[in-house]
Write a protein that holds these residues in place. Structure first.
Motif, mmCIF file in Angstrom:
data_model
loop_
_atom_site.group_PDB
_atom_site.id
_atom_site.type_symbol
_atom_site.label_atom_id
_atom_site.label_comp_id
_atom_site.label_asym_id
_atom_site.label_seq_id
_atom_site.Cartn_x
_atom_site.Cartn_y
_atom_site.Cartn_z
ATOM 1 N N SER A 1 0.832 -1.208 0.000
ATOM 2 C CA SER A 1 0.000 0.000 0.000
ATOM 3 C C SER A 1 0.864 1.255 0.000
ATOM 4 N N ILE A 2 1.970 1.219 0.736
ATOM 5 C CA ILE A 2 2.915 2.338 0.713
ATOM 6 C C ILE A 2 3.509 2.483 -0.684
ATOM 7 N N LEU A 3 3.855 1.348 -1.293
ATOM 8 C CA LEU A 3 4.442 1.360 -2.635
ATOM 9 C C LEU A 3 3.453 1.903 -3.661
ATOM 10 N N GLY A 4 2.165 1.618 -3.441
ATOM 11 C CA GLY A 4 1.144 2.096 -4.364
ATOM 12 C C GLY A 4 0.937 1.201 -5.558
ATOM 13 N N CYS A 5 1.409 -0.041 -5.457
ATOM 14 C CA CYS A 5 1.263 -0.986 -6.564
ATOM 15 C C CYS A 5 1.305 -2.397 -6.000
ATOM 16 N N GLY A 6 0.257 -3.185 -6.249
ATOM 17 C CA GLY A 6 0.179 -4.517 -5.672
ATOM 18 C C GLY A 6 0.801 -5.608 -6.510
ATOM 19 N N ASN A 7 1.344 -5.253 -7.660
ATOM 20 C CA ASN A 7 1.842 -6.250 -8.605
ATOM 21 C C ASN A 7 3.291 -6.647 -8.317
ATOM 22 N N TYR A 8 3.597 -6.862 -7.031
ATOM 23 C CA TYR A 8 4.939 -7.269 -6.621
ATOM 24 C C TYR A 8 4.832 -8.319 -5.525
ATOM 25 N N THR A 9 5.885 -9.101 -5.376
ATOM 26 C CA THR A 9 6.047 -9.977 -4.223
ATOM 27 C C THR A 9 6.961 -9.276 -3.229
ATOM 28 N N THR A 10 6.514 -9.162 -1.982
ATOM 29 C CA THR A 10 7.296 -8.480 -0.948
ATOM 30 C C THR A 10 8.114 -9.490 -0.158
ATOM 31 N N ILE A 11 9.382 -9.176 0.025
ATOM 32 C CA ILE A 11 10.271 -10.016 0.827
ATOM 33 C C ILE A 11 10.854 -9.176 1.950
ATOM 34 N N LEU A 12 10.764 -9.678 3.176
ATOM 35 C CA LEU A 12 11.381 -9.050 4.338
ATOM 36 C C LEU A 12 12.457 -9.984 4.876
ATOM 37 N N ALA A 13 13.596 -9.418 5.249
ATOM 38 C CA ALA A 13 14.678 -10.223 5.814
ATOM 39 C C ALA A 13 15.504 -9.345 6.742
ATOM 40 N N GLY B 1 -2.826 8.509 6.592
ATOM 41 C CA GLY B 1 -3.057 8.746 5.169
ATOM 42 C C GLY B 1 -1.784 9.210 4.492
ATOM 43 N N LEU B 2 -1.388 8.492 3.442
ATOM 44 C CA LEU B 2 -0.153 8.838 2.740
ATOM 45 C C LEU B 2 -0.181 10.265 2.209
ATOM 46 N N SER B 3 -1.313 10.671 1.650
ATOM 47 C CA SER B 3 -1.392 12.012 1.074
ATOM 48 C C SER B 3 -1.178 13.078 2.139
ATOM 49 N N LYS B 4 -1.687 12.835 3.349
ATOM 50 C CA LYS B 4 -1.491 13.791 4.438
ATOM 51 C C LYS B 4 -0.021 13.845 4.846
ATOM 52 N N CYS B 5 0.632 12.686 4.878
ATOM 53 C CA CYS B 5 2.068 12.646 5.198
ATOM 54 C C CYS B 5 2.872 13.428 4.163
ATOM 55 N N TYR B 6 2.526 13.232 2.888
ATOM 56 C CA TYR B 6 3.227 13.952 1.823
ATOM 57 C C TYR B 6 3.002 15.457 1.937
ATOM 58 N N ARG B 7 1.764 15.856 2.243
ATOM 59 C CA ARG B 7 1.465 17.290 2.376
ATOM 60 C C ARG B 7 2.228 17.903 3.543
ATOM 61 N N ARG B 8 2.317 17.162 4.658
ATOM 62 C CA ARG B 8 3.053 17.684 5.807
ATOM 63 C C ARG B 8 4.523 17.884 5.453
ATOM 64 N N GLY B 9 5.092 16.911 4.754
ATOM 65 C CA GLY B 9 6.486 17.039 4.341
ATOM 66 C C GLY B 9 6.711 18.240 3.445
ATOM 67 N N SER C 1 15.192 5.766 0.422
ATOM 68 C CA SER C 1 14.809 7.075 0.957
ATOM 69 C C SER C 1 13.524 7.611 0.342
ATOM 70 N N ALA C 2 12.935 6.860 -0.570
ATOM 71 C CA ALA C 2 11.735 7.334 -1.266
ATOM 72 C C ALA C 2 10.445 6.802 -0.659
ATOM 73 N N LEU C 3 10.464 5.553 -0.170
ATOM 74 C CA LEU C 3 9.240 4.936 0.336
ATOM 75 C C LEU C 3 8.687 5.717 1.521
ATOM 76 N N GLY C 4 7.479 6.215 1.379
ATOM 77 C CA GLY C 4 6.848 6.989 2.435
ATOM 78 C C GLY C 4 7.209 8.455 2.438
ATOM 79 N N ALA C 5 8.173 8.852 1.605
ATOM 80 C CA ALA C 5 8.634 10.244 1.599
ATOM 81 C C ALA C 5 8.068 11.046 0.443
ATOM 82 N N VAL C 6 7.906 10.396 -0.705
ATOM 83 C CA VAL C 6 7.482 11.117 -1.899
ATOM 84 C C VAL C 6 6.665 10.174 -2.781
ATOM 85 N N PRO C 7 5.557 10.653 -3.353
ATOM 86 C CA PRO C 7 4.751 9.780 -4.221
ATOM 87 C C PRO C 7 5.462 9.510 -5.540
#
Length: 371
Positions: A60-72, A271-279, A181-187
């Motif tokens: 949801s942060i990425l804005g695109c569901g067409n990926y497989t997410t891996i955490l490690a 809300g991502l848009s609110k976070c972006y506006r605050r930044g 540095s982009a995820l969550g910082a800029v759309p």
């Protein structure tokens, strides 16, 4: 004598409380709470569910569901190593785009896996000329994979991700993106079919504790590679771990995943848009206040949450640093690439306020007027 308690008391009291650094995001109360949570066995079904839920929120942060997410377990640098090891080996020829410190680091990392790695260097802090890039790609037919950073943190500059990906798609190239540095910082639009892999980290604008590496991949674009790659970098083992509750993701601790889970949930709840506006609002006021005291940003430093400024030429920077520290303030200034270019950075990863921006700029103003 309790040496641990004494060390913490001594060092915490000497550190500034208001820090404007891209490496120290301001984390929320719920993220703090997660760090006190009891550990969950990393082979349990509960842990697997925590991974799945966190992975879905990250999409949801990425804005695109067409990926497989891996955490490690690991850093953003390790995430980039995994991307480069798996998506450069087996290709005809990789290209790295460079216009700052972190593009240069990608180049150095990629060159360890492929000594024939090519570079398109726009110059430090300069915009990529996409016409020249297209000409270069058409000349170098062997290039089939392009790596670059979405936000060049050393400059505080947002690179044209969508345009680069469109160019790559049109010319039949695949793309790997450092979005740490982009995820969550800029759309940014990550929907391009040219993208094979995107990297991230639990720190920076995701507002959690570093230690969880993030990969968004499209498995259909993943080439099977030789067994010579170190196991810790092998994407096949990480994909296998994702499918099995018993799989080990470099022994990733549940505490860090839970902290990331809460941090991302907080962002999405606000809300991502609110976070972006605050930044963007904080950036606007920061630039206005700095301009009033003749401190200038770098020309292309347009990232809402990270801004690079020229240091005042006539004053010893150490005196400014000490003055800020005495008033519980710190900016980001002591990396070698910043010192070399005589710049400093102000980052607002987290819930910063206008009053805190004004306190920083007024403190700088007071110092400059007193000298």
């Amino acid at each position: 004598m309790n040496m641990k308690s004494n060390w913490l008391k001594l060092n915490s009291n000497s550190e500034p409380k208001l820090i404007f650094s891209p490496s120290v995001p301001r984390i929320s109360a719920s993220t703090h709470e997660a760090l006190m949570h009891a550990q969950i066995f990393h082979r349990s079904e509960t842990f697997h569910q925590l991974i799945d839920e966190t992975s879905e929120m990250l999409l949801s942060i990425l804005g695109c569901g067409n990926y497989t997410t891996i955490l490690a377990a690991g850093s953003g640098t390790l995430a980039n190593d995994i991307m480069l090891a798996n998506f450069s080996v087996g290709t005809r020829c990789p290209l790295v785009l460079v216009n700052g410190e972190f593009g240069q680091r990608l180049l150095h990392q990629c060159s360890r896996y492929r000594s024939d790695t090519l570079v398109f260097d726009a110059g430090w802090g300069k915009r990529f000329d996409l016409v020249l890039l297209e000409t270069y790609l058409k000349k170098k037919h062997e290039i089939d994979t392009i790596f670059f950073v979405a936000v060049e943190t050393s400059v505080g500059m947002v690179n044209p991700v969508k345009k680069i990906c469109e160019l790559a798609r049109r010319l039949g190239k695949q793309v790997g993106i450092d979005a740490i540095s982009a995820l969550g910082a800029v759309p940014i639009d990550y929907t391009s079919e040219a993208i094979s892999c995107i990297t991230g980290s639990s720190g920076k604008a995701l507002l959690s504790i570093p230690g969880v590496l993030i990969l968004f991949i499209r498995p259909k674009n993943f080439n099977t590679i030789s067994g010579s790659i170190p196991h810790v970098l092998d994407l096949r083992s990480l994909l296998a771990a994702r499918k099995s509750p018993g799989g080990v993701r470099n022994t990733l601790t549940s505490v860090l995943v839970y902290a990331l889970h809460n941090a991302v949930a907080d962002i999405l709840n606000e809300g991502l848009s609110k976070c972006y506006r605050r930044g963007s609002l904080l950036k606007t006021h920061l630039l206005e206040q700095m301009k009033a005291i003749s401190i200038n940003p770098l020309a292309n430093s347009d990232c809402p949450m990270v801004t690079s400024f020229e240091r005042p030429n006539s004053i010893e920077w150490e005196k400014i640093r000490d003055y800020l520290k005495q008033r519980n303030l710190a900016v980001y200034d002591n990396s070698s690439y910043l010192e070399k270019r005589n710049i400093f950075q102000v980052a607002t990863f987290g819930d910063y306020s206008l009053n805190e921006i004004f306190y920083l700029t007024n403190t700088l103003k007071d110092f400059l007027q007193s000298t």
